[in-house]
Design an enzyme around this catalytic site. Structure first.
Site, PDB file in Angstrom:
ATOM      1  N   GLU A   1       0.816  -1.217   0.000  1.00 45.25           N
ATOM      2  CA  GLU A   1       0.000   0.000   0.000  1.00 45.25           C
ATOM      3  C   GLU A   1       0.851   1.268   0.000  1.00 45.25           C
ATOM      4  O   GLU A   1       0.366   2.347   0.348  1.00 45.25           O
ATOM      5  CB  GLU A   1      -0.927  -0.005   1.216  1.00 45.25           C
TER       6      GLU A   1
ATOM      7  N   GLU B   1     -13.676  -6.016   9.063  1.00 43.81           N
ATOM      8  CA  GLU B   1     -12.356  -5.670   9.586  1.00 43.81           C
ATOM      9  C   GLU B   1     -12.367  -4.240  10.092  1.00 43.81           C
ATOM     10  O   GLU B   1     -13.316  -3.483   9.847  1.00 43.81           O
ATOM     11  CB  GLU B   1     -11.281  -5.825   8.513  1.00 43.81           C
TER      12      GLU B   1
ATOM     13  N   SER C   1      -6.527  -2.310   1.846  1.00 42.69           N
ATOM     14  CA  SER C   1      -6.874  -1.697   0.561  1.00 42.69           C
ATOM     15  C   SER C   1      -7.412  -2.706  -0.451  1.00 42.69           C
ATOM     16  O   SER C   1      -7.318  -2.499  -1.656  1.00 42.69           O
ATOM     17  CB  SER C   1      -5.666  -0.952  -0.041  1.00 42.69           C
TER      18      SER C   1
ATOM     19  N   TYR D   1      -9.647   3.704  -4.974  1.00 41.37           N
ATOM     20  CA  TYR D   1      -8.640   4.725  -5.231  1.00 41.37           C
ATOM     21  C   TYR D   1      -8.594   5.269  -6.651  1.00 41.37           C
ATOM     22  O   TYR D   1      -7.945   6.284  -6.894  1.00 41.37           O
ATOM     23  CB  TYR D   1      -7.248   4.165  -4.886  1.00 41.37           C
TER      24      TYR D   1
ATOM     25  N   GLY E   1      -6.946   5.364   4.945  1.00 37.13           N
ATOM     26  CA  GLY E   1      -6.487   6.291   3.918  1.00 37.13           C
ATOM     27  C   GLY E   1      -6.930   7.717   4.174  1.00 37.13           C
ATOM     28  O   GLY E   1      -7.986   7.969   4.767  1.00 37.13           O
TER      29      GLY E   1
ATOM     30  N   ARG F   1     -11.376   2.846  11.243  1.00 38.01           N
ATOM     31  CA  ARG F   1     -12.515   2.740  10.320  1.00 38.01           C
ATOM     32  C   ARG F   1     -12.919   1.285  10.166  1.00 38.01           C
ATOM     33  O   ARG F   1     -12.094   0.445   9.802  1.00 38.01           O
ATOM     34  CB  ARG F   1     -12.160   3.309   8.947  1.00 38.01           C
TER      35      ARG F   1
ATOM     36  N   ASP G   1     -15.301  -1.759   8.460  1.00 36.37           N
ATOM     37  CA  ASP G   1     -16.016  -2.112   7.239  1.00 36.37           C
ATOM     38  C   ASP G   1     -17.061  -3.163   7.573  1.00 36.37           C
ATOM     39  O   ASP G   1     -16.751  -4.186   8.201  1.00 36.37           O
ATOM     40  CB  ASP G   1     -15.046  -2.644   6.186  1.00 36.37           C
TER      41      ASP G   1
ATOM     42  N   ASN H   1      -9.627  -0.885  10.141  1.00 39.75           N
ATOM     43  CA  ASN H   1      -8.356  -0.291   9.713  1.00 39.75           C
ATOM     44  C   ASN H   1      -7.910   0.717  10.764  1.00 39.75           C
ATOM     45  O   ASN H   1      -8.677   1.605  11.138  1.00 39.75           O
ATOM     46  CB  ASN H   1      -8.524   0.422   8.371  1.00 39.75           C
TER      47      ASN H   1
END
Length: 318
Positions: free
Chosen positions: A30, A278, A158, A224, A284, A263, A265, A280
């Site tokens: 990443e 998961e 990602s 992205y 990002g 964050r 998901d 993070n």
């Protein structure tokens, strides 16, 4: 600024942060995303008057950390080497305060298998899964879990190395591809339904974002590159359902020890059940990124968000 989030705005004077090293880049898969995130964070800190400088993490990191005058670090490294507890451990040893979660929470959240095991133990819903190590594991998982399935490296972010599969042959191919990123590969039941992402900032849950993509799932390109990915805030859930999602998110993050920011998901199935995928711990911060969107919905602009994350590094670590 909504009253519920007014306390997130940093009251720390920029000069009181001291000299801040923004750690970005690194060697993980990443890296490119981290470079974009890091430059955005650095620009925001400098424009706010913080004495910040960028440090692209390489083989000379330890020497640079020892040579530079650093009062605290803003970690915006994504993936292994920055988000998995190793960077946090190094900074702890050097006595440098840093942003985000500590060693244990970072390592746990980066390990998708152990994250699921913790959640299972506390009754937090997460999709059924299996660990793949050979073709025989693939056949066994297909029989046990059915199709479709999602294959993912256990320690990447990602959506790198992930694939949706609908047959045993696709599953074997996806396992082999994911194995090039990680020796440990997970396969999960596919949850059909809307996807949400929910950011946390200083122990508060920010407004949920509903995601929409023309891709088979919210993959790297959708995150992205693509210009047609949809982000909905408000997320479309009714008041009670959104509160349920926010409460579950707080519980899921607390279970892992998430601190500072993060964050989660989440998927929702046809019956309205939420399923956690998961968390993070260094999400990002690019122009496509989700935490800045959630912050804007709460009334914080990008600079206020960055300062709030940095301000949390001043507080005692639990």
């Amino acid at each position: 600024m909504t009253a519920a989030y007014a306390n997130l705005v940093s009251t720390v004077a920029p000069k009181d942060f001291g000299r801040v090293a923004v750690l970005f880049g690194g060697k993980s898969a990443e890296r490119e995303v981290s470079l974009k995130s890091g430059n955005a964070v650095l620009e925001a800190l400098q424009s706010a008057g913080v004495d910040a400088f960028g440090l692209d993490v390489g083989d000379d990191l330890l020497q640079r950390l020892l040579n530079e005058k650093i009062d605290r670090a803003f970690i915006i490294l994504h993936g292994r080497g920055g988000e998995d507890g190793s960077m946090q451990g190094l900074l702890e040893c050097l006595g440098i305060p840093y942003t985000g979660s500590g060693i244990l929470a970072s390592a746990l959240a980066m390990d998708k298998l152990r994250t699921k095991q913790v959640w299972h133990s506390l009754g937090i819903p997460t999709p059924r899964h299996a660990v793949l190590g050979c073709e025989a594991d693939c056949i066994s998982a297909a029989t046990e879990l059915g199709f479709p399935l999602i294959v993912k490296p256990a320690h990447e972010g990602s959506s790198i190395g992930m694939a949706k599969v609908t047959s045993a042959s696709e599953l074997i191919d996806a396992w082999k591809a994911a194995s090039t990123y990680d020796s440990q590969v997970l396969v999960e039941q596919w949850i059909q339904g809307p996807e949400f992402t929910i950011a946390t900032l200083r122990d508060q849950v920010l407004p949920a974002i509903a995601l929409g993509t023309t891709h088979s799932f919210y993959d790297y390109d959708a995150k992205y590159v693509a210009s047609d990915t949809q982000y909905r805030i408000p997320c479309g859930l009714d008041v009670d359902k959104e509160k349920e999602l926010m409460d579950l998110t707080a519980k899921a993050c607390e279970a892992l020890g998430i601190a500072g920011w993060g964050r989660a998901d989440v998927m929702q199935d046809a019956d309205g059940q939420f399923w956690f995928l998961e968390v993070n711990t260094a999400p990002g911060m690019t122009d496509h990124s989700l935490v800045p969107m959630a912050a804007r919905a709460a009334g914080l602009d990008f600079q206020q968000l960055v300062l709030a994350i940095l301000a949390a590094s001043i507080e005692p670590r639990g």
